[in-house]
Design a protein around this motif. Structure first.
Motif, PDB file in Angstrom:
ATOM      1  N   TYR B  70     -11.723 123.738  55.046  1.00 46.02           N
ATOM      2  CA  TYR B  70     -12.646 123.319  56.096  1.00 46.02           C
ATOM      3  C   TYR B  70     -12.084 123.585  57.481  1.00 46.02           C
ATOM      4  O   TYR B  70     -12.759 123.362  58.474  1.00 46.02           O
ATOM      5  CB  TYR B  70     -13.023 121.843  55.923  1.00 46.02           C
ATOM      6  CG  TYR B  70     -11.949 120.841  56.280  1.00 46.02           C
ATOM      7  CD1 TYR B  70     -10.829 120.684  55.486  1.00 46.02           C
ATOM      8  CD2 TYR B  70     -12.071 120.033  57.406  1.00 46.02           C
ATOM      9  CE1 TYR B  70      -9.862 119.758  55.800  1.00 46.02           C
ATOM     10  CE2 TYR B  70     -11.101 119.112  57.729  1.00 46.02           C
ATOM     11  CZ  TYR B  70     -10.001 118.972  56.925  1.00 46.02           C
ATOM     12  OH  TYR B  70      -9.035 118.058  57.237  1.00 46.02           O
ATOM     13  N   ALA B 254     -15.898 107.758  54.944  1.00 43.68           N
ATOM     14  CA  ALA B 254     -14.866 108.642  54.388  1.00 43.68           C
ATOM     15  C   ALA B 254     -14.242 109.413  55.538  1.00 43.68           C
ATOM     16  O   ALA B 254     -14.776 110.418  56.001  1.00 43.68           O
ATOM     17  CB  ALA B 254     -15.488 109.577  53.359  1.00 43.68           C
ATOM     18  N   CYS B 255     -13.115 108.886  56.015  1.00 44.85           N
ATOM     19  CA  CYS B 255     -12.451 109.470  57.187  1.00 44.85           C
ATOM     20  C   CYS B 255     -11.335 110.410  56.755  1.00 44.85           C
ATOM     21  O   CYS B 255     -11.109 111.452  57.357  1.00 44.85           O
ATOM     22  CB  CYS B 255     -11.899 108.344  58.056  1.00 44.85           C
ATOM     23  SG  CYS B 255     -11.005 108.913  59.512  1.00 44.85           S
ATOM     24  N   GLY B 256     -10.627 110.027  55.696  1.00 41.05           N
ATOM     25  CA  GLY B 256      -9.534 110.857  55.215  1.00 41.05           C
ATOM     26  C   GLY B 256      -9.125 110.388  53.835  1.00 41.05           C
ATOM     27  O   GLY B 256      -9.556 109.327  53.373  1.00 41.05           O
ATOM     28  N   MET B 257      -8.339 111.211  53.148  1.00 37.11           N
ATOM     29  CA  MET B 257      -7.910 110.878  51.786  1.00 37.11           C
ATOM     30  C   MET B 257      -6.448 111.260  51.615  1.00 37.11           C
ATOM     31  O   MET B 257      -6.102 112.081  50.762  1.00 37.11           O
ATOM     32  CB  MET B 257      -8.812 111.585  50.766  1.00 37.11           C
ATOM     33  CG  MET B 257     -10.282 111.180  50.876  1.00 37.11           C
ATOM     34  SD  MET B 257     -11.314 111.710  49.501  1.00 37.11           S
ATOM     35  CE  MET B 257     -12.874 110.882  49.933  1.00 37.11           C
ATOM     36  N   TYR B 261      -3.731 114.637  49.441  1.00 41.54           N
ATOM     37  CA  TYR B 261      -3.483 115.926  50.093  1.00 41.54           C
ATOM     38  C   TYR B 261      -2.341 116.717  49.475  1.00 41.54           C
ATOM     39  O   TYR B 261      -2.292 117.941  49.605  1.00 41.54           O
ATOM     40  CB  TYR B 261      -3.201 115.744  51.590  1.00 41.54           C
ATOM     41  CG  TYR B 261      -4.335 115.131  52.382  1.00 41.54           C
ATOM     42  CD1 TYR B 261      -5.632 115.099  51.879  1.00 41.54           C
ATOM     43  CD2 TYR B 261      -4.124 114.595  53.647  1.00 41.54           C
ATOM     44  CE1 TYR B 261      -6.672 114.537  52.605  1.00 41.54           C
ATOM     45  CE2 TYR B 261      -5.160 114.042  54.386  1.00 41.54           C
ATOM     46  CZ  TYR B 261      -6.423 114.006  53.853  1.00 41.54           C
ATOM     47  OH  TYR B 261      -7.446 113.460  54.586  1.00 41.54           O
ATOM     48  N   PRO B 266      -6.654 116.862  42.593  1.00 41.43           N
ATOM     49  CA  PRO B 266      -6.977 115.506  43.061  1.00 41.43           C
ATOM     50  C   PRO B 266      -7.233 114.562  41.886  1.00 41.43           C
ATOM     51  O   PRO B 266      -7.649 114.984  40.813  1.00 41.43           O
ATOM     52  CB  PRO B 266      -8.267 115.699  43.867  1.00 41.43           C
ATOM     53  CG  PRO B 266      -8.435 117.161  44.069  1.00 41.43           C
ATOM     54  CD  PRO B 266      -7.670 117.850  42.998  1.00 41.43           C
ATOM     55  N   GLN B 267      -6.997 113.283  42.129  1.00 36.93           N
ATOM     56  CA  GLN B 267      -7.307 112.264  41.122  1.00 36.93           C
ATOM     57  C   GLN B 267      -8.823 112.136  40.973  1.00 36.93           C
ATOM     58  O   GLN B 267      -9.557 112.306  41.937  1.00 36.93           O
ATOM     59  CB  GLN B 267      -6.749 110.909  41.562  1.00 36.93           C
ATOM     60  CG  GLN B 267      -5.232 110.834  41.553  1.00 36.93           C
ATOM     61  CD  GLN B 267      -4.734 109.510  42.120  1.00 36.93           C
ATOM     62  OE1 GLN B 267      -5.012 109.190  43.260  1.00 36.93           O
ATOM     63  NE2 GLN B 267      -4.019 108.754  41.314  1.00 36.93           N
ATOM     64  N   VAL B 269     -12.229 110.073  40.584  1.00 41.37           N
ATOM     65  CA  VAL B 269     -12.771 108.757  40.937  1.00 41.37           C
ATOM     66  C   VAL B 269     -13.873 108.437  39.924  1.00 41.37           C
ATOM     67  O   VAL B 269     -14.842 109.181  39.796  1.00 41.37           O
ATOM     68  CB  VAL B 269     -13.302 108.768  42.384  1.00 41.37           C
ATOM     69  CG1 VAL B 269     -14.061 107.488  42.699  1.00 41.37           C
ATOM     70  CG2 VAL B 269     -12.127 108.945  43.351  1.00 41.37           C
ATOM     71  N   MET B 282     -22.146 106.509  51.360  1.00 41.29           N
ATOM     72  CA  MET B 282     -20.798 107.030  51.618  1.00 41.29           C
ATOM     73  C   MET B 282     -20.964 108.194  52.583  1.00 41.29           C
ATOM     74  O   MET B 282     -21.661 109.161  52.278  1.00 41.29           O
ATOM     75  CB  MET B 282     -20.176 107.487  50.304  1.00 41.29           C
ATOM     76  CG  MET B 282     -18.750 107.966  50.426  1.00 41.29           C
ATOM     77  SD  MET B 282     -18.038 108.239  48.768  1.00 41.29           S
ATOM     78  CE  MET B 282     -16.387 108.755  49.250  1.00 41.29           C
ATOM     79  N   GLN B 283     -20.344 108.081  53.726  1.00 41.08           N
ATOM     80  CA  GLN B 283     -20.558 109.088  54.778  1.00 41.08           C
ATOM     81  C   GLN B 283     -19.221 109.670  55.210  1.00 41.08           C
ATOM     82  O   GLN B 283     -18.347 108.947  55.684  1.00 41.08           O
ATOM     83  CB  GLN B 283     -21.261 108.442  55.971  1.00 41.08           C
ATOM     84  CG  GLN B 283     -21.402 109.331  57.197  1.00 41.08           C
ATOM     85  CD  GLN B 283     -22.503 110.358  57.072  1.00 41.08           C
ATOM     86  OE1 GLN B 283     -23.656 110.007  56.954  1.00 41.08           O
ATOM     87  NE2 GLN B 283     -22.143 111.642  57.107  1.00 41.08           N
ATOM     88  N   GLY B 284     -19.076 110.960  55.005  1.00 42.05           N
ATOM     89  CA  GLY B 284     -17.903 111.656  55.529  1.00 42.05           C
ATOM     90  C   GLY B 284     -18.174 112.139  56.938  1.00 42.05           C
ATOM     91  O   GLY B 284     -19.321 112.330  57.325  1.00 42.05           O
ATOM     92  N   PHE B 285     -17.089 112.319  57.696  1.00 43.70           N
ATOM     93  CA  PHE B 285     -17.304 112.877  59.036  1.00 43.70           C
ATOM     94  C   PHE B 285     -16.040 113.560  59.538  1.00 43.70           C
ATOM     95  O   PHE B 285     -14.932 113.262  59.108  1.00 43.70           O
ATOM     96  CB  PHE B 285     -17.743 111.789  60.027  1.00 43.70           C
ATOM     97  CG  PHE B 285     -16.639 110.863  60.452  1.00 43.70           C
ATOM     98  CD1 PHE B 285     -16.227 109.831  59.638  1.00 43.70           C
ATOM     99  CD2 PHE B 285     -16.001 111.038  61.677  1.00 43.70           C
ATOM    100  CE1 PHE B 285     -15.200 108.974  60.027  1.00 43.70           C
ATOM    101  CE2 PHE B 285     -14.976 110.188  62.076  1.00 43.70           C
ATOM    102  CZ  PHE B 285     -14.575 109.157  61.247  1.00 43.70           C
ATOM    103  N   LEU B 286     -16.259 114.485  60.436  1.00 42.51           N
ATOM    104  CA  LEU B 286     -15.174 115.163  61.140  1.00 42.51           C
ATOM    105  C   LEU B 286     -15.334 114.811  62.607  1.00 42.51           C
ATOM    106  O   LEU B 286     -16.401 115.047  63.195  1.00 42.51           O
ATOM    107  CB  LEU B 286     -15.284 116.678  60.949  1.00 42.51           C
ATOM    108  CG  LEU B 286     -15.254 117.161  59.493  1.00 42.51           C
ATOM    109  CD1 LEU B 286     -15.611 118.639  59.411  1.00 42.51           C
ATOM    110  CD2 LEU B 286     -13.866 116.910  58.894  1.00 42.51           C
TER     111      LEU B 286
END
Lengths: 346, 346
Positions: B70, B254-257, B261, B266-267, B269, B282-286
């Motif tokens: 990304y 959802a800001c970071g995980m 990394y 990845p695990q 969910v 659930m909202q991700g953002f940059l």
């Protein structure tokens, strides 16, 4: 036949909690009798003749004892409960009169005494098939409507992917998205279903997920420019690969996860970081929270049905005795279109 | 010192793509020289003296060759790139004058030629610590602001859970949520961090996730009534158990995980069905998509900083040579508060 006379009342009894993949043995067809009258002292109740019963994936979660379940578990020894269409035979509730047609939650039996009438809806329009009130004009219909018109609001030209796309909800989601001018692709589990999607529901394309060895490659083939809106009916692996193919600002409507309902432990979804990286909004919903939108939804959809702008395919099992097999068939994808049971003609 | 004279310019060079947990060997401290002048023919550029550099978890994803990343990958052999605060030494861009202070994306080097000035912001307020522009007044600050004030909008009395809560973003999320009258609990990875959360940032409670053998039980202990808003900085297992504890209509930002990394895979969910059952959004953002909100955000937050209503804890590594260790330390949680590097005083 006098109202005090007892009539036979076949019931589908829930035998008890199950694990794993459900079978018909979870239910028993039981011969019973009933008086066609609301018992004395039972106020505000209705006694109905069951006409159509809906078979829905969510009903699986009422068959297992799960901590913190989102919906009450069926009671062992009593009939299965589900949405349906029925005719009032007797009533102690001034809002419902004998002969009226209603939608609501009924026991899986030929006649059903409904003591909690809060969630009954009167059927106003009868120039459309009555069975539609278990599907396109019921919870399936409003689920598709909410997902498209209230949650994801796809714009003309956006790409929409739908899993379990020929099912009760999916077939409508695709048609609604086409009405909005979207590029629409669906996945389903048989050639026949794929044909329906392309030739009857007007999807731009469709594929049989069982024939794809690499779901990610399949999605890249059908969505070379990525997916803007994913209407998820299945969860699990499909959701995981969809995440890899979502566009920036994509929306995922989490309507159901049928692939997970019979697993002892749900599959893990690994690509959730895409929610961050692609600014995805994933929104779950329960149609029951949108019951206030039913009048608006019916005003929207009934004209489309009348004008033939929306098609709805039903898979109607005949007779209450066929109900257990019809319900179980949902989980192997045996149904073609909306699965329901015709218990009786009017 | 004449402007044409070459001066020494220490750089932190990115050695090449890595897998797994990063180490300092991913970077090399290199002695170099630079002329303190924008080269002839290089229009609209600025040459800056680097003052403060931000160490951020997202930078890890610029170190691996991932399909469909990304964010662009660092270029092997060139300096690491990151957000920072710098002073203009020379300029061929009429918008930036010598001596002005700016925020932006800079090479990890003492002096940096910035050819793309689109993403530079001039620093207007200098009565607050300059270093704050790498954190509370930079991307970390606006991330917390967006998550709380634009995405989740918690109401008074709602419960908010924050993972990596003492970090650059988390400490602010909690303080913003407290300003709104929420019940706020954070998780962090040491006793010292937990103390900070409770005693410095005013969280209602906090726990050390490393000391909890059963995270689900811990969440049930701190949130007997469930979680309304989860600000996720870590993903993975914590996200999975949070899903089990979310309330109806809950929001997950959802800001970071960061827990994911450095994993090869990845695990998974497993509890995503809760998104449906609890109607979770659930909202991700940059943060980079919200750059237009920076003026509004600064107008909001600077008075709070001046009035002491918001506290910000920084972990400042001294000298550019300490930058690789500072960056790597993020992934073992070595930092206490916002990690940054002081390259030079003004």
């Amino acid at each position: 036949m006098g109202e005090e006379e007892e009539v036979s009342n076949t019931q589908i009894i829930f035998n008890g909690y199950i694990d794993g993949f459900p079978t018909e043995s979870a239910m028993t067809v039981k011969a019973s009798t009933i008086k066609l009258k609301v018992p004395n002292g039972c106020n505000d109740a209705v006694l109905v003749k069951t006409l159509y019963l809906s078979c829905d994936p969510y009903m699986r979660s009422r068959m297992s004892k799960i901590d913190d379940n989102y919906i009450p578990i069926f009671t062992p020894g009593l009939p299965i409960l589900g949405n349906g269409v029925a005719k009032v035979v007797d009533s102690s509730n001034p809002n419902y009169k004998k002969g009226e047609l209603i939608c609501g939650m009924f026991g899986w039996e030929e006649y059903c005494l409904v003591k909690s009438t809060d969630i009954l809806l009167k059927i106003e329009h009868t120039d459309v098939p009555l069975s539609y009130y278990t599907g396109i004009l019921g919870w399936a219909g409003i689920s598709a409507y909410i997902g498209i018109y209230e949650i994801s609001c796809p714009k003309k030209g956006e790409s929409v992917f739908i899993s379990a796309a020929s099912g009760a909800v999916g077939q409508l989601v695709g048609q609604f998205a086409k009405l909005l001018g979207c590029y629409v692709v669906g996945s389903a589990g048989s050639k026949h279903k794929v044909d329906l999607l392309k030739n009857k529901f007007g999807f731009d394309d469709a594929f049989n997920y069982k024939e794809e060895t690499d779901l990610n490659a399949a999605l890249k083939r059908y969505f070379p420019e990525g997916i803007d809106v994913y209407f998820d009916n299945v969860g699990g692996e499909m959701l995981d690969v969809v995440l890899l193919n979502m566009n920036l600002n994509g929306r995922i409507i989490a309507c159901g996860m049928i692939s997970q309902y019979n697993l002892k432990e749900p599959q893990g979804v690994r690509n959730l970081f895409k929610v961050v990286a692609k600014q995805i909004r994933m929104q779950g919903f329960l149609a029951s929270s949108y019951v206030h939108l039913f009048p608006k939804f019916l005003d929207f959809v009934i004209p489309l049905v009348r004008e033939g702008k929306i098609t709805y395919v039903e898979d109607i099992a005949q007779g209450l005795e066929s109900a257990p097999a019809a319900l179980i068939g949902l989980f192997s994808g045996r149904n073609l279109g909306k699965q329901l049971v015709c218990v009786a003609s009017e």
